[in-house]
Design an enzyme around this catalytic site. Structure first.
Site, PDB file in Angstrom:
ATOM      1  N   GLY D 147       0.824  -1.195   0.000  1.00  0.00           N
ATOM      2  CA  GLY D 147       0.000   0.000   0.000  1.00  0.00           C
ATOM      3  C   GLY D 147       0.858   1.244   0.000  1.00  0.00           C
ATOM      4  CB  CYS D 148       0.214   4.693  -1.153  1.00  0.00           C
ATOM      5  SG  CYS D 148      -1.489   4.873  -0.587  1.00  0.00           S
ATOM      6  CE1 TYR D 149      -1.682   8.064   3.896  1.00  0.00           C
ATOM      7  CE2 TYR D 149      -3.417   6.451   3.552  1.00  0.00           C
ATOM      8  CZ  TYR D 149      -3.010   7.767   3.635  1.00  0.00           C
ATOM      9  OH  TYR D 149      -3.917   8.778   3.462  1.00  0.00           O
ATOM     10  CB  THR D 151       5.298   2.328  -0.030  1.00  0.00           C
ATOM     11  OG1 THR D 151       4.771   1.124  -0.590  1.00  0.00           O
ATOM     12  CG2 THR D 151       6.575   2.698  -0.772  1.00  0.00           C
ATOM     13  CB  ALA D 152       5.190   6.853   2.474  1.00  0.00           C
TER      14      ALA D 152
END
Lengths: 344, 344, 344, 344
Positions: D147-149, D151-152
């Site tokens: 997911g994007c969150y 990953t960051a």
């Protein structure tokens, strides 16, 4: 080919670096910026970190001897002199300012506030709109890269004026521009909180790009057709719409066919079935063009969309470079255009 | 006065609540919304928490008997019938749809896709643009509240057409609209990531507001003047610019004076010395108007700015209500307009 | 009451004019701006055309004798001296700078880069957060109007620290701010094309508002609780979110009830059932507050939303003025807040 | 290699087409979309006109036999079954949904609302964050793309948790996301006029990405470290910031050095000297990372920026594909990242 970008820290300069860093026939050999001289590209513009030119240093002075091609991204007046010097030395120059765009030297004091001293060079300069002046660009040493409004508007007008289907002596042009078109210098009315949520027309009866457009129309048609031009600021960074209205006797199918034929081999002009959206061209060298006829009023309605920093400035400069140097016109430019349009 | 707002959960309905909640001569007695029936205003729109109408409940059905004034914020077709019923009962109705805006009943199938059955009532309906039809509005029971594009455009045209200084039979109008003008229903192209950073023209040769504008022009001038109209979407929520171009024989000073005189006593029209900015009118009932002449082409360039949900819809509806009920036209409306424009 | 607004052409100054022009107990008697001295309010800010103070002239110098209340919207350092002068003359002063916000005089060189010379006056200054220091404000002649981040954060923290339910010695605060919070001076990174589509944290380990927050926490609790504070810029003009996390032993219902009770009579604090949205408070003096507990980690999550120019600056200054002068605290302020929140 | 993109008309699908159309080792052999089956790519997404895949037709059904690699851009639940089928046939699958991200099968009903039936395959699935699980990805047939969150956030946490310098059992994470992260389906609160100018936290105590993050932390550290996670929506299309705070005993230089060393050979992680800006990564596979220590509180403050559709989804999927197929990890991906970040 070694190129120098002078005025490399403005928006058109940075956009040139983006396009040229992908161009394998080119080496960016010099970037010039008074403001940032001595600094690394990636220290001023961090998005260049871990990219090939990250360690390139902004230089204070233009090396006028060592390179093959010079892209000038300077204010209009300083460009006049530097273009002269460089062309005198036999360099190929692509000037992104207005310094050599208008053939009538007397327009400079009126529209740009300075006397232009190099009439002969002005005559020799080629207006860098490839879809109209490709043959001249091939032989040019000096290309005056068009303004963003003229690019969008002239591409919308060209088939109509070339085939003389414009009736009357005036066309009405309304255009929308993202704020990057005004350059990188800070201004109160482009301070984010004030530009946010705002839109307005400006210079509604005297914009500098009007004589540039009328000049090209006259060269194409031999006639004096006036452009009634109202530019508007809209609150985006990039993107430009030009909505062009002219009287015509054509039927809609004829009009559409005229434009389709004119542009059918153009790599960067796309005739689209709905009014074009800036989002579909931002980041690219494309010009999207919509052709319609208002049967009630007998007026053609041609709407174009470009990226003001792309086809309206830097990528068009690269297109001109390709043509001037005998490369395929779309080399590296088409691929870059295809892959850098973001959706959404 | 007790008022009912039907279709109260759309953007124009909510904006009416904002204006009317400040109007001490008015009690908002009913808000109708099928979608939210049974829910409290502040539970659907939390920004109304701790405000006077926070506990008002959206109702499913219109009480057609109990109130003095009905604001209808419905789709066009359902409005036709409800307006008929309410006016038959002797109620004052301000209809924000297009159901009663166009005098020519035959335009409805063509532009709105339905047959209109109440020609007699259509004749009696008064077009609610106070700066043109104030006297009629005073006596009206049914006011057809103008569309946003027609409001902005007709205010820019009115002095010119009234004094017959428009030369020729066509005016060219380009307009920019914030997205709230398209209403509250979700649509793919107004999904935030897709509308973000985007702008484009739409319906460039057949927009529904064209016959509405031409109809009023004809009533004012007795002549058939065509409107060549291109609307554009810009990525803001609120705000509208209309840029109007017409041929004229007036000199610039005459043109400016004509507009200044016509509007000198208007509380909500402001002649401004620079092209108007939407930011200066959003939140208000003001229309800012700029008047110029392009001496090169002999064309008037008139540019107006309004809030499409304000003077282009809900606050104009309140202005009409004030006039219809014999109140001072600017009552509570002027103060609210003065204090709710945000800078920046 | 006659008031003077010094530094009236910045964002907080203009917002004060908006609020005070609606306040019938107040006359805006003087607006001071070096930059625009001699110009009419409406010529500098056209949205004031056709409003009551449109012809007010910006003055160069502060008349320190003639008025009852002075709102200072100046940079921090010049404010120090002017506040001293005005209070020495017995004037009531509401200072929107940080010049008198922090009790510990030694923090000024470290956080603001200047030596503060008026320790005694600093002691007497009252921190203008009415929900915490209302009683002191009633008696104050000098109110130091809080910063925007401290306002949003302290309102989210206050019930928790007052009732000593914060466990540990650190709270973690992340905040988002619209760009107007940085003021009206143009800056490269707030040039529209560069701020557009951008967001980032800044000053992540040393922001000026940190000592201001810790100072108030210490005054409320008697304890040294550190604020781990990360502010972020988001690309809107107005609006602020503060997300506050602290360890607690309370259960969720206890926590919610604690906040509900503390703020139940507050006119401008709204406990909301979902995380607050800036759109619901922009234009107003409201602070929307959401209270939750993360049962997995035993941490309270309190989220507040304010308008950084409203409750975070100018409308809070008017609230303080009302209190200082014995007026009902919400006079004209509540109504204005209710009617100037735009949806959408 | 022939690839199929299933769910190709959503944002991550379209972004995959952008990246893969530049990847010369790959042929996009199939694009699947129920909604648009039978339509040409460029008729649905006009920005693909005059690009290599413009005439590709969206298909209704997945051809599960003919291709080498399948990118699944489907909702979570339908993905579960299709992944199973494809992997049973021996296909390489990169799944962009959450269907195979969390090792603990019991979390699916709680966080995603469905029972997961394929525990064995869940065990075999490799979490596709190359900077952590590169070696496993090399051998994987099924990659669960993060997911994007996560990953960051995990890139910001990884060096800290790997080297066990996180003190305590909780880290506090605040994140900002552009709205494209919520997908292409229209929703009322993402209707442009309502999302415009708005920002807010959401799911502040129970977001689906929390177990995904905690799961990876546990696999790296062997310990249960909780993530106190508050995501926020900001009004941009693309871009994500994650601000991570944890207690540590390291000094600042040690902390910075730890991160520098860990990521020194990573092609897509850039340690930056100022808090990262989303504008510098949008359009690319880069993750910009800032490392700091708050000496007052003894907390590390690590801030990351990614493009939620890039490194947070589609370009990371291509990075995984390169690794899974033995290609250089950055092949075509690095160049594309370098040239499609726009400034401004």
């Amino acid at each position: 080919m070694k190129v120098s970008i002078v005025g490399a820290s403005g928006y058109t300069g940075v956009e040139l670096i983006r396009y040229l860093s992908f161009h394998k026939d080119v080496e960016i050999a010099q970037i010039v910026s008074r403001q940032f001289s001595g600094k690394k590209l990636s220290s001023v513009f961090p998005h260049f970190s871990k990219t090939p030119y990250e360690d390139l240093i902004f230089e204070e002075d233009v090396d006028k001897e060592s390179f093959d091609i010079y892209f000038l991204c300077l204010p209009h007046e300083p460009s006049v002199e530097l273009v002269k010097e460089l062309t005198d030395k036999g360099k190929k120059v692509i000037d992104l300012s207005a310094a050599y765009r208008i053939k009538d030297i007397h327009k400079y004091p009126e529209y740009y506030g300075f006397e232009h001293r190099f009439g002969e060079l002005l005559d020799r300069a080629v207006y860098g709109l490839p879809e109209i002046f490709r043959k001249d660009i091939e032989k040019a040493n000096l290309v005056a890269n068009p303004g963003c409004y003229p690019t969008a508007t002239l591409l919308a007008l060209y088939p109509g004026i070339k085939e003389e289907v414009v009736v009357g002596d005036t066309v009405v042009v309304n255009a929308l521009s993202g704020i990057s078109g005004a350059g990188r210098s800070v201004k109160q009315h482009f301070h984010y909180p004030e530009a946010y949520g705002n839109a307005y027309a400006y210079n509604p009866t005297k914009h500098r790009h009007t004589p540039e457009m009328e000049d090209v129309i006259k060269r194409v048609t031999g006639k004096e057709i006036k452009v009634r031009f109202t530019p508007h600021i809209i609150p985006v960074s990039r993107g430009m719409i030009s909505t062009v209205v002219f009287n015509t006797n054509l039927r809609k199918e004829q009009l559409v066919e005229l434009y389709r034929l004119e542009y059918r081999y153009e790599p960067f002009v796309r005739i689209v079935p709905q009014p074009p959206q800036i989002k579909n061209v931002v980041g690219s060298n494309f010009c999207d063009l919509y052709v319609d006829l208002d049967e009630r009023t007998g007026q053609a309605v041609i709407i174009s969309a470009i990226d003001n920093l792309g086809k309206g400035a830097s990528s068009q400069a690269v297109q001109n470079m390709n043509i001037m140097t005998g490369l395929p016109e779309d080399k590296y430019l088409k691929t870059l255009s295809e892959i850098s349009i973001l959706f959404p």
